[in-house]
Each structure stands twice: as structure tokens, then as C-alpha cells.
Design an enzyme around this catalytic site. Structure first.
Site, PDB file in Angstrom:
ATOM      1  CB  SER A  71      40.231  41.968  29.847  1.00  0.00           C
ATOM      2  OG  SER A  71      41.213  41.391  29.002  1.00  0.00           O
ATOM      3  CE  LYS A  74      39.166  41.660  25.610  1.00  0.00           C
ATOM      4  NZ  LYS A  74      40.282  41.633  26.555  1.00  0.00           N
ATOM      5  CB  SER A 120      38.203  38.168  27.928  1.00  0.00           C
ATOM      6  OG  SER A 120      38.811  39.329  28.422  1.00  0.00           O
ATOM      7  CD1 TRP A 213      45.523  37.985  35.759  1.00  0.00           C
ATOM      8  CD2 TRP A 213      44.453  36.173  35.002  1.00  0.00           C
ATOM      9  NE1 TRP A 213      46.228  36.890  36.168  1.00  0.00           N
ATOM     10  CE2 TRP A 213      45.592  35.754  35.724  1.00  0.00           C
ATOM     11  CE3 TRP A 213      43.624  35.213  34.427  1.00  0.00           C
ATOM     12  CZ2 TRP A 213      45.923  34.413  35.872  1.00  0.00           C
ATOM     13  CZ3 TRP A 213      43.964  33.871  34.562  1.00  0.00           C
ATOM     14  CH2 TRP A 213      45.097  33.480  35.297  1.00  0.00           C
ATOM     15  NE  ARG A 252      39.280  36.893  37.471  1.00  0.00           N
ATOM     16  CZ  ARG A 252      39.465  36.748  36.163  1.00  0.00           C
ATOM     17  NH1 ARG A 252      39.944  37.771  35.467  1.00  0.00           N
ATOM     18  NH2 ARG A 252      39.165  35.635  35.537  1.00  0.00           N
TER      19      ARG A 252
END
Length: 277
Positions: A71, A74, A120, A213, A252
Site C-alpha cells: 500500500s 498508493k 488505506s 503490508w 512498523r
């Protein structure tokens, strides 16, 4: 198909880029390495000091390794879509075309690129990719020199399942150019994407970031990438870790923020992230 002269120029540029990557100075940061050890996490963190041209962080070999962007793509997807007119603005509502029971229930709400970036929303950005189309998407990714520039034959999955792959170091280069509005796309589109990736700000500084992810919600590679801006100073960064599952998802942003703090880049204390793929 380009002319022999054009193809030679492209090949030489790729060779030069590869050589430049290998020649970039790297400084291993013990404080960042200690954070990864304490968390029991295999991964890398890298930031680009634009004043010195030096890369700082932990685990250079992994920082040079390419993984699916998941993602984090994006950011590029939004830029390409806005630049090509596949969507008029970050506020334009894009119809939801995904599963009735998605990974996140928030995805079912009407939203545009701004809201979809925040939560997301994978199906919404897949719809954007359909509007862009395979040919235009491939051409745009080539102009960006994004990772290995490979998108295969499925315009809705190439950043999730491959073949597109990018390294943490390459992420910092892409994000640096976006933060400086120097990518070969309209400045207005770059400004809009920079604005919707801002997640926090304070007196004289702002944080822009995006999670990723690969293979969510199962084991895979987790990302947190972005940049910190303090006045005219921009510090792009990228983190990726090996994730066993959902329990590792918060690590993360936690590790990324702690790493930025340890290097004196981010002034705010860590806070818990929103779970997003």
C-alpha cells in the site's frame, strides 16, 4: 519500441543509477540497530540526509533489497491518477467496487483519494488503477523510475502480488523527489499527494507517511515510508520489516517513529498507529 540510440541511453542510465546506489555513502546507526534488536524484528530503516548525500540507518543489505511496495504504492498511484485525469481531485468520491466484507469496514464508506489514503482503501485504489489502465500505468511508472518498473498484466494487483518491487533506498529517492515537487508530473498533482499524505505536524515541521503490508493479513513485508519536513529541510525515510501477522502491524510505525526520534529528526513522542494494510 525505441530507437537503438534511445535504448542505449536508457541502458546507460540504468547502469549509472545502479552504480550510484552502490557508491552512496552509508552510516550504520547503532541506536537504530538497538531499537530493532529490542523489538525482536528483522528489517531495515534508512533515511537520506540530503545535505550530505549520506544514507543513515540499519541493515544496508536489506535496504537495497526490493520487495512488493504493497500500500505504499498508493502514493504513486494517486499521483499518476491525478496527473492523467483519472480522477479530478482528491475529494472526488470513487465508487466502491470491492468485497462486501472487506479487510476494513471503513472501506465501505463513500470516499475519495484523501479518505482512501488515510484508511488505506485497497479496492478504491484498485478502481483508480483500472481507470488509469495498464499501458498508461506502465508508462508512468517508467517515467518515475519506480523500483524495477515491472507491472505485469494485471493493473489491479501488480503492487500487491508483484511483479512490481522497490527497495527502501529507492523509496527514499522517490519520496525526496515528491517532497521537492521535482517528479516529471504536474506540480499541482504532486502538491495534492503531498498534502493527503501528511499525518502530523507541529511548529515548523510536518510528517508525511504511509504504511504498507504485503500479503495482509498474513505473514509478509510491512512498510512505513515518508518524509519529515522542517522548513526547507526534507528528510525522506523508509522502513520495512518481516511480519509474522497482525500482531506485528503496529511495529512498523512504532519502530519508524522511534528511529526518527533517535536520529533527532522527529520531535514528537511515539503514539499508537492505526492498523492499515
Amino acid at each position: 519500441m525505441g530507437t537503438p540510440r534511445t535504448l542505449l541511453a536508457v541502458a546507460l542510465l540504468a547502469l549509472h543509477t545502479s552504480a550510484a546506489c552502490a557508491a552512496e555513502p552509508w552510516r550504520e546507526e547503532p541506536a537504530v540497530a538497538a531499537l530493532f534488536r529490542q523489538a525482536g524484528v528483522e528489517g531495515t530503516f534508512v533515511l537520506l540526509d540530503e545535505r550530505s548525500g549520506e544514507l543513515l540507518g540499519h541493515n544496508r543489505s536489506r535496504a537495497e533489497q526490493r520487495f512488493s511496495p504493497a500500500s505504499t504504492f498508493k502514493i504513486a498511484n494517486a499521483l499518476i491518477g491525478l496527473s492523467l485525469g483519472a480522477v479530478r481531485s482528491v475529494e472526488e468520491v470513487i465508487p466502491y467496487t470491492g468485497d462486501a466484507n472487506p479487510f476494513m469496514r471503513e472501506w465501505l464508506q463513500p470516499m475519495g483519494l484523501r479518505g482512501a489514503m488515510k484508511v488505506s482503501n485497497v479496492p478504491l485504489y484498485q478502481e483508480l488503477a483500472r481507470r488509469i489502465g495498464l499501458q498508461r500505468m506502465g508508462d508512468a511508472i517508467g517515467r518515475l523510475h519506480y523500483g524495477n518498473e515491472q507491472i505485469g498484466s494485471d493493473v489491479t494487483t501488480f503492487w500487491l502480488r508483484g511483479p512490481l518491487a522497490i527497495s527502501a533506498i529507492e523509496q527514499t529517492r522517490f519520496l525526496s523527489a515528491l517532497a521537492h515537487r521535482s517528479l516529471p508530473f504536474p506540480r499541482k498533482a504532486q502538491e495534492q499527494v503531498a498534502e493527503i499524505t501528511q499525518v502530523e505536524s507541529g511548529p515548523g515541521w510536518s510528517l508525511h507517511a504511509k504504511t504498507g503490508w504485503q500479503n495482509a493479513p498474513s505473514a509478509g513485508v510491512g512498510w512505513w515510508v515518508g518524509w519529515v519536513q522542517k522548513g526547507d529541510q526534507i528528510t525522506p525515510f523508509a522502513l520495512n520489516i518481516a511480519m509474522a501477522g497482525a500482531a506485528d502491524a503496529p511495529k512498523r510505525e512504532q519502530l519508524g517513529r522511534s528511529s526518527l526520534q533517535s536520529l533527532g529528526i522527529l520531535p514528537t513522542p511515539p503514539r499508537g498507529p492505526v492498523l492499515a494494510p
